[in-house]
Design an enzyme around this catalytic site. Sequence first.
Site: not given
Length: 817
Positions: A555, A606, A611, A678, A682
């Site tokens: 999710t 990961e 991705a 976003d 990361k």
Amino acid sequence: MKVLKFGGTSVGSAENIKTLLRLVAEEKQKNNPVVVLSAMSGVTNLLTDMAESAERGEDYDSSLKEIEAKHFAVIRSLLPAAAQNPVFTRLKIFFNELEDLLQAVSNLRELSLQTKDQILSYGERCSTFMIAHIASQTFNEALYVNGAELIKTDSNFGQAKVDTELTELLINDFHQANKSKVLFVTGFIASNHAGRITTLGRGGSDYTAAVWAAALNAEEIEIWTDVNGMMTADPRIVKKAFSLPELSYTEAMELSYFGAKVIYPPTMIPAFMKKIPIVIKNTFEPDFAGTYIKSDVKPSSLPIKGISSIDHISIINLTGSGMVGKAGFSGRLFSLLSREQINVVLITQSSSEHSITFAVKPTDASHAITLIKKEFELELDAKKLELPEVENNLAVLAIVGENMKHTPGMSGRLFNALGRNGINVRAIAQGSSEYNISVIISSADLSKAVNAVHDAFFTDLKRTLNIFCLGTGSIGKTLFNQLKEQMPFLAANNDLQVKVAGISNTRKMIFNAEGLSLEDWEQELNNHGEQANLAGFVERMKALNLPNCVFVDNTASESPIKFYQGIFENSISVVTCNKKGNSADFAQYKSFKDTARKFGVDFYYETNVGAGLPIIRTLKELMMSGDKVARIEAILSGTISYIFNNFKGEAGFYETVKEAQELGYTEPDPRDDLNGKDFMRKMLILARDAGYPLEAEDVKIDNILPEACLRAATVEDFYNELQANSAYFEELKNKAANDGKVLRYIGKLEDGNVEISLQMVDDSHPFYMLSGSDNIISFTTDRYKSRPLVVKGPGAGAEVTAAGVFADIINVGTLNN
């Protein structure tokens, strides 16, 4: 000649008795066997219940009628009418005697061990008499033998000890006189020197067979039961348990002592003394080779032969300075327990001699405590001993095998399997022979422990991962498809089996400890799932207590994050593509990492960055190998990557963003991508994994968009502002083009500082040739100084993200195997 023993299930019905007689007839063609029989299945339990009911003054008539009906039904089925009356008459006499005994117990409200033995003896006497007469229809040489008349014991009712010398003499004389007959002998029962019925205890019918075999120097003992020999573990607990072709006497005795119920230790002693092989066979699969127990076993490649367990045990802890250096203390303690017939299953003592821990049956624990308090009253009063403590609801797990002595790392493998599954070991014992290691654990953890240990030792089998998946959106669905397609490959190349034991979305949840079908999981979830409840899903996962368990969060919600800590503390690994947990405050990130490490489980994420690209793993391996990271540069937004890779030539910024949204590369509001938040998450995760304790506010973000675009009230207003500011973006594009450069929105980590900014790079930069929506990251390290290590590829999309989750799941299953 052979001795054949048939257990309760083998004589439990007319159909089974026909199979039994066929097996006896086949053996008779070679030589007349001795056939030892148990009571019909369930009858001994019924007799015990009836005796105890009679002692309480309760009714037992219905059970008596049930036993009678059970035998009479077999007689009517297997004997012609003309041959039935003599058998009915004899059995009726047995049942009348039994009723008289029970009535006497009821009148006196007293059940002695002697009387109980007499009552229990009717199970074997009835079944053996009945089967001998049925057999006589097939071959006239069948003879019913009351074994109690030939096996002589002491008067220790309930657990009598055989007088071997006298018994062998009586058996030999009887067999010599009836050599031409097939003897059908009652198992379990014997008699003392006064002729009173005694019983041989647990596994008594097997013991009877061994006593007869030893007396007659039989070639072999065949124990016919309802399983395919002795197995590597209890098949009711471990579905992957398999039959063992052979065991040494020592291995079989160790396994049976610690709970393997196929055969019992006393059974083997007469056979062991005369080196008579014992074969465990399945009445219902007679062609299966079964398990041979013998002295001359072949060398085995298996590190252990099996795992056995006792599921209900109590331990008593005795501590105090009064036992330190005190000669004879242990002798006093264990002699006391022996005199009172309290069996000690396992003993362990601290090297300081300050404490002794031993395991007993729960029914013996309180009596043992009373005895200890009385025996060591002076030491307790003088405070040289602490009051003994009892711990209940425990179990024993034992690994057994002669190869353990020659194979290093056995203990490590055992405790690693237990530790990774959060199983606390309360006590440990290992014999000097190194044939077994025994541990005491919580009985609630027994099933999980046996399965985990079985997976750890029998590595030629498929190791099982039990996964619980949260989220059934595009990533979740794609993951299930990938799992379904790759199952054969995983089994063939990784010796791994992945079971989806639970699935939940925001509407429904469903569980199956045996694994949900990935063919129709969606239909099952929608049609048979219960109402979803996230807390309930996590609690059910914990309660199922499965081994090698993984929680998979597919999710983007903050709701599951608050459960991670408790999941780790239950020794469950977490695999997640949800970056919100690792990019929140640093204390939470650190707590997750520390807790996973403390409880010996994995935390793989990961897909938080790039991705399915191996970015997190690459950084981890660089650091683990001792390399030092000087700088990390990255483009980690597929959306922004696509926009700036296509914002060139005649294309306008407004048109490029619009096109990206139409192709599905952006969120419904493109500002959710273009504001850089976003991307910031990361980069923050990368910085933390590189060893920097940064917070979100420590990351410097240069806005791509003018302030008016960010403040726009609606998406439509945003596009209007974007169009109105087209000159600003055209100026940036033209400046870059005139300088032979391209625009790239790059995150950089250097010297513990993280910044994300729009940069112009030339063809010497590794990001110059980026195309499409690819992500790219470069690591400049001590080893990769002049030419950075670059990882490049698709950084978004259900297929690659699900593949990254898939890889993390497999790593849980293989890296720690």
